[in-house]
Structure formats: structure tokens, C-alpha cells
Design a protein around this motif. Structure first.
Motif, PDB file in Angstrom:
ATOM      1  N   VAL A 106       0.854  -1.188   0.000  1.00  0.00           N
ATOM      2  CA  VAL A 106       0.000   0.000   0.000  1.00  0.00           C
ATOM      3  C   VAL A 106       0.892   1.241   0.000  1.00  0.00           C
ATOM      4  N   VAL A 107       0.586   2.161  -0.912  1.00  0.00           N
ATOM      5  CA  VAL A 107       1.281   3.448  -0.990  1.00  0.00           C
ATOM      6  C   VAL A 107       0.396   4.507  -0.340  1.00  0.00           C
ATOM      7  N   CYS A 108       0.942   5.208   0.640  1.00  0.00           N
ATOM      8  CA  CYS A 108       0.187   6.248   1.346  1.00  0.00           C
ATOM      9  C   CYS A 108       0.625   7.627   0.884  1.00  0.00           C
ATOM     10  N   ASP A 109      -0.313   8.530   0.805  1.00  0.00           N
ATOM     11  CA  ASP A 109      -0.026   9.926   0.496  1.00  0.00           C
ATOM     12  C   ASP A 109       0.377  10.598   1.802  1.00  0.00           C
ATOM     13  N   GLY A 110       1.613  10.368   2.209  1.00  0.00           N
ATOM     14  CA  GLY A 110       2.073  10.871   3.498  1.00  0.00           C
ATOM     15  C   GLY A 110       3.418  10.267   3.859  1.00  0.00           C
ATOM     16  N   TYR A 111       3.639  10.081   5.145  1.00  0.00           N
ATOM     17  CA  TYR A 111       4.955   9.717   5.652  1.00  0.00           C
ATOM     18  C   TYR A 111       4.940   8.363   6.353  1.00  0.00           C
ATOM     19  N   GLY A 112       6.122   7.778   6.426  1.00  0.00           N
ATOM     20  CA  GLY A 112       6.313   6.560   7.204  1.00  0.00           C
ATOM     21  C   GLY A 112       7.286   6.862   8.335  1.00  0.00           C
ATOM     22  N   LEU A 113       8.549   6.453   8.146  1.00  0.00           N
ATOM     23  CA  LEU A 113       9.567   6.759   9.151  1.00  0.00           C
ATOM     24  C   LEU A 113       9.953   8.236   9.143  1.00  0.00           C
ATOM     25  N   ALA A 114       9.618   8.956   8.095  1.00  0.00           N
ATOM     26  CA  ALA A 114       9.867  10.405   8.063  1.00  0.00           C
ATOM     27  C   ALA A 114       8.805  11.106   8.905  1.00  0.00           C
ATOM     28  N   HIS A 115       8.946  10.947  10.189  1.00  0.00           N
ATOM     29  CA  HIS A 115       7.968  11.420  11.169  1.00  0.00           C
ATOM     30  C   HIS A 115       8.713  11.679  12.468  1.00  0.00           C
ATOM     31  N   PRO A 116       8.324  12.692  13.244  1.00  0.00           N
ATOM     32  CA  PRO A 116       9.076  12.999  14.472  1.00  0.00           C
ATOM     33  C   PRO A 116       9.252  11.808  15.401  1.00  0.00           C
ATOM     34  N   ARG A 117       8.251  10.920  15.451  1.00  0.00           N
ATOM     35  CA  ARG A 117       8.350   9.728  16.305  1.00  0.00           C
ATOM     36  C   ARG A 117       8.490   8.457  15.482  1.00  0.00           C
ATOM     37  N   ARG A 118       8.868   8.615  14.200  1.00  0.00           N
ATOM     38  CA  ARG A 118       9.138   7.501  13.278  1.00  0.00           C
ATOM     39  C   ARG A 118       7.919   6.601  13.108  1.00  0.00           C
ATOM     40  N   LEU A 119       6.725   7.211  13.169  1.00  0.00           N
ATOM     41  CA  LEU A 119       5.505   6.428  12.976  1.00  0.00           C
ATOM     42  C   LEU A 119       4.456   7.286  12.289  1.00  0.00           C
ATOM     43  N   LYS A 138       4.241  14.974  -0.593  1.00  0.00           N
ATOM     44  CA  LYS A 138       4.474  16.099  -1.495  1.00  0.00           C
ATOM     45  C   LYS A 138       5.431  17.118  -0.904  1.00  0.00           C
ATOM     46  N   THR A 139       5.588  17.121   0.430  1.00  0.00           N
ATOM     47  CA  THR A 139       6.448  18.088   1.108  1.00  0.00           C
ATOM     48  C   THR A 139       7.348  17.352   2.094  1.00  0.00           C
ATOM     49  N   PRO A 140       8.463  17.971   2.524  1.00  0.00           N
ATOM     50  CA  PRO A 140       9.399  17.282   3.420  1.00  0.00           C
ATOM     51  C   PRO A 140       9.043  17.368   4.898  1.00  0.00           C
ATOM     52  N   PHE A 141       7.876  17.920   5.248  1.00  0.00           N
ATOM     53  CA  PHE A 141       7.452  18.042   6.635  1.00  0.00           C
ATOM     54  C   PHE A 141       8.484  18.863   7.394  1.00  0.00           C
ATOM     55  N   GLU A 165      19.810  11.762  11.326  1.00  0.00           N
ATOM     56  CA  GLU A 165      19.377  10.451  10.846  1.00  0.00           C
ATOM     57  C   GLU A 165      18.686  10.569   9.489  1.00  0.00           C
ATOM     58  N   GLU A 166      19.004   9.637   8.580  1.00  0.00           N
ATOM     59  CA  GLU A 166      18.316   9.585   7.292  1.00  0.00           C
ATOM     60  C   GLU A 166      16.960   8.912   7.491  1.00  0.00           C
ATOM     61  N   VAL A 167      15.897   9.619   7.177  1.00  0.00           N
ATOM     62  CA  VAL A 167      14.550   9.101   7.400  1.00  0.00           C
ATOM     63  C   VAL A 167      13.795   8.873   6.092  1.00  0.00           C
ATOM     64  N   GLY A 168      14.429   9.171   4.970  1.00  0.00           N
ATOM     65  CA  GLY A 168      13.783   8.982   3.684  1.00  0.00           C
ATOM     66  C   GLY A 168      14.636   9.566   2.584  1.00  0.00           C
ATOM     67  N   SER A 169      14.018   9.762   1.415  1.00  0.00           N
ATOM     68  CA  SER A 169      14.732  10.308   0.266  1.00  0.00           C
ATOM     69  C   SER A 169      13.871  11.335  -0.459  1.00  0.00           C
ATOM     70  N   ALA A 170      14.526  12.417  -0.897  1.00  0.00           N
ATOM     71  CA  ALA A 170      13.909  13.322  -1.857  1.00  0.00           C
ATOM     72  C   ALA A 170      14.195  12.747  -3.230  1.00  0.00           C
ATOM     73  N   VAL A 171      13.142  12.472  -4.002  1.00  0.00           N
ATOM     74  CA  VAL A 171      13.294  11.730  -5.258  1.00  0.00           C
ATOM     75  C   VAL A 171      12.696  12.536  -6.406  1.00  0.00           C
ATOM     76  N   ARG A 172      13.478  12.685  -7.465  1.00  0.00           N
ATOM     77  CA  ARG A 172      12.998  13.370  -8.664  1.00  0.00           C
ATOM     78  C   ARG A 172      12.303  12.326  -9.548  1.00  0.00           C
ATOM     79  N   VAL A 180       9.442  14.362  -4.904  1.00  0.00           N
ATOM     80  CA  VAL A 180       8.562  13.837  -3.863  1.00  0.00           C
ATOM     81  C   VAL A 180       9.451  13.311  -2.746  1.00  0.00           C
ATOM     82  N   PHE A 181       8.826  12.964  -1.609  1.00  0.00           N
ATOM     83  CA  PHE A 181       9.591  12.581  -0.423  1.00  0.00           C
ATOM     84  C   PHE A 181       9.139  11.193   0.015  1.00  0.00           C
TER      85      PHE A 181
END
Length: 237
Positions: A106-119, A138-141, A165-172, A180-181
Motif C-alpha cells: 500500500v502506498v500512502c499519500d504521506g509519511y512513514g519513518l519520516a515522522h518525528p516519532r518515526r511512525l 508532497k512536502t518534506p514536513f 538520521e536519514e529518514v527517507g529520500s527526496a526523489v525526482r 517527492v519525499f
């Protein structure tokens, strides 16, 4: 659909639930031969306290739509930054349950580990369902990144400014278009999440899963508004 009876109702309860679930996230894994991949998204009618969730299943190879469903319910939680999942997940779970084809990812329009509490939403949903999940935002939060190169597939680390800490990637995903992030949700690695995102973006900046789910939930909300409905309902398309 009704909000689960044990769903957190206060900020303190939600924060405690995130702390409980965070250790259960599995940040590695590959998609393999699984062909069914879903996108989920939500739309709100704040005046009537309603949220409409959509789940759309695509064939990962052809990107053809295989299945889709919507679910409408009461907004389950107030808007608090970092706790968005508690507003959306009950309706998203109902939409996923209404599908006749179960996706493996499942692809979510939002964040996974790129979150202040990694959730973020993707990780939260993955832990609750056991499904493989990733977040494409759509944004890096609140995180830092250098602009990736100009070409499709270029990427740079998304990092937590407090820890490095690396929490994700900015991807062209499209040449010359803003990135996108991408972040790990559950049961997938970051390299695999980025590769999946690129496979789902052959023509547009956002994944086809997100584009279809966004369109479906907006259409469902518009139909609900036009019909003048006032109660929660569930609709499978």
C-alpha cells in the motif's frame, strides 16, 4: 463506519499509542513478485465531520486499475500535527476491507519513518494491517534535504535536523519537476520504496496509486455532498 471503541481520543493517548507501535515497524523488505499494489487517500467534509477514504488497487506491471473501494465515516481525531494517522486510519481500514482484491503493498499519500516519532501514517497502517507500506509525500514536513539532481531518478537523503538520521529520500520522479519525499512504511527498505515509487511514476510527479486514490475519494465526497447525506456510510465501487 463507526470509529473503533478503543481508538485514542486525546493527544496523550495518541502519543502513547505511537510509542507502543514504533518498535513494531520493520524497515526492510522487498516487493518480489507481488503484482497488486494499492494507493490510499482521504478527503474531508469538516462542516459535517465526515472523512471519505479511497483505496485503489493497481496491477504493478501494467498500472491498470484492478479494484477500488471507498468508505465514509466520522472524523476520528482532531487535527494535530504529527498525529494525522489518527484522523485517517479508521476510514482507510474500512476502504481496504471493502476491496475484493487484497494488495500486497500500500502506498500512502504521506509519511512513514519520516515522522518525528518515526511512525507516520504509512508505518502506522502497516503495523496495524501487516501489509507492506511506503509513504510518498508532497512536502518534506520538518526534515532537511538537498535538492536532488535534475534528472528522473536522482535522489538525496531526507534527514532529521535534530539527529542527522536519514529518514527517507527526496526523489525526482520527473525531470525538472520538484521532488517527492519517499519514506519506509513497514516491511520494505528505503531503496525498494524509492524503486517502487519510480515504477509508479512513468508520466507524472505523483504515483499512479496516489493519483487514482485522490481522484476517487474526491469524487466520492462530491457525490456525498451533492446527495445531501448527513450520516456515515460505506460504499464499494
Amino acid at each position: 463506519m463507526p470509529i473503533p471503541a478503543d481508538w485514542p481520543t486525546t493527544e496523550a493517548e495518541a502519543l502513547a499509542e505511537q510509542e507502543r507501535l514504533r518498535p513494531l515497524v520493520e524497515p526492510t523488505g522487498a516487493i518480489g513478485d507481488d503484482r497488486l499494489i494499492a494507493g490510499v487517500d482521504v478527503a474531508y467534509d469538516d462542516e459535517r465531520d465526515l472523512v471519505v477514504a479511497a483505496a485503489v488497487v493497481l496491477d504493478r506491471v501494467t498500472l491498470a486499475v484492478v479494484d477500488e473501494a471507498t468508505a465514509t465515516g466520522r472524523i476520528a481525531f482532531p487535527y494535530i500535527p504529527g498525529l494525522l494517522a489518527f484522523r485517517e486510519i479508521p476510514a482507510v481500514l474500512d476502504a481496504l476491507d471493502a476491496l475484493t482484491h487484497r494488495p500486497g503493498t500500500v502506498v500512502c499519500d504521506g509519511y512513514g519513518l519520516a515522522h518525528p516519532r518515526r511512525l507516520g501514517l504509512a508505518s502506522h497502517l502497516g503495523v496495524l494491517t501487516g501489509l507492506r507500506t511506503l509513504g510518498v509525500a508532497k512536502t518534506p514536513f520538518t526534515f532537511d534535504h538537498r535538492p536532488p539532481g535534475p534528472d528522473r531518478g536522482d535522489r538525496t537523503p531526507l534527514t532529521d535536523p535534530a539527529t542527522g538520521e536519514e529518514v527517507g529520500s527526496a526523489v525526482r520522479t520527473r525531470a525538472g519537476v520538484k521532488p517527492v519525499f519517499v519514506s519506509v512504511g513497514h516491511r520494505i527498505g528505503l531503496t525498494e520504496a524509492v524503486g517502487t515509487t519510480l515504477a509508479l511514476t512513468p508520466h507524472y510527479r505523483l504515483p499512479e496509486t496516489t493519483r487514482h486514490a485522490d481522484s476517487l475519494c474526491r469524487r466520492a465526497l462530491a457525490a456525498l455532498t451533492a446527495a445531501g447525506a448527513t450520516g456515515a456510510a460505506s460504499d464499494v465501487n
